[in-house]
Design a protein around this motif. Structure first.
Motif: not given
Length: 275
Positions: A238-253
């Motif tokens: 709503p305020e443009g100040t939330t950092l959304f981060v996509t994470t995952a294991p690497w290398p992939p399982p």
């Protein structure tokens, strides 16, 4: 730090649009959107592996289909058409995309078969609003995240294997000029990127398991670490100040498990520019 969504195969290219976080789950061949309560839904399945996402100024949705080199567009009636065919420019996978305020889409190509061939230089293509395609820059060491400043005048490309962020002036016709290093990143492997209103940039780093905020020239302002690889990030909410981060294991399982997540962190400055 909070967890917004779990159960992703491998989230990429998050975008904040129309009150939702949108992302490509490239490991599941799905584009997903999720609200701030964590309720998610599949928007579309993309057998060619979805990557970069964006919107034209009139609200039509664009999705990069990475492996077959198609830029797909959703029409107002919900149907999907091919906005542009990128394949003639390169047979290799296409990566991230930024759609600027004029409707020009900039799409990166990695230049080699990831995980199979030897790394080779990649390109950035321009797709104009009417679907015309041309190469506008080459020689990238794994062109990945792409961002455009809010004045539509500067484009920044994350070179994951080049350990740097590279900037260009955007010309009136959408072409690129005045190539320069925006920041050298010794030991950094920038993936997805986004810009904020203080003139800083966030980049996600898979092997570093972190997101880094920095100024042009490389001054590090903040580092946020995770227990998985950080593939991409976007400012929104709503305020443009939330950092959304996509994470995952690497290398992939290898067992096909879905351990990918979307995490949120409050940031000091709001989102600007594109994506």
């Amino acid at each position: 730090m909070n967890t917004l969504l779990t159960g992703l195969a491998m989230g990429e290219s998050p975008r904040w649009y129309d009150g939702w976080l949108w992302l490509s789950d490239m490991g599941a061949n799905e584009v997903v959107r999720v609200d701030l309560d964590g309720k998610s839904e599949v928007v579309v399945s993309v057998p060619g592996m979805p990557m970069g996402l964006g919107w034209l100024p009139d609200g039509r949705f664009l999705v990069v289909s990475s492996l077959d080199g198609k830029l797909l567009r959703r029409e107002p009636d919900g149907s999907w058409v091919t906005h542009a065919d990128l394949a003639p420019l390169s047979p290799f996978p296409w990566s991230d995309m930024a759609v600027d305020g004029r409707g020009n889409a900039y799409v990166g190509n990695i230049g080699f078969e990831f995980g199979v061939g030897e790394p080779a230089p990649g390109i950035v293509a321009l797709v104009t609003p009417d679907g015309q395609v041309r190469e506008v820059a080459d020689g990238f060491e794994f062109a990945n995240g792409i961002a455009v400043t809010p004045d539509n005048r500067t484009l920044i490309v994350a070179e994951s294997y080049g350990n740097r962020l590279t900037a260009f002036d955007i010309l009136d016709g959408g072409g690129l000029a005045n190539r320069r290093v925006w920041a050298d990143l010794p030991g950094g492997f920038p993936d997805g990127i986004c810009l904020d209103a203080d003139g800083a940039l966030w980049y996600a780093d898979v092997p570093g398991q972190r997101c880094v905020r920095l100024r042009e020239g490389g001054e590090v302002l903040r580092t946020v670490t995770f227990d998985q690889g950080a593939f991409a990030c976007i400012l929104g909410g709503p305020e443009g100040t939330t950092l959304f981060v996509t994470t995952a294991p690497w290398p992939p399982p290898q067992d096909g498990s879905r351990a990918g997540r979307v995490l949120t962190v409050e940031a000091p400055a709001r989102a600007v520019g594109y994506p």
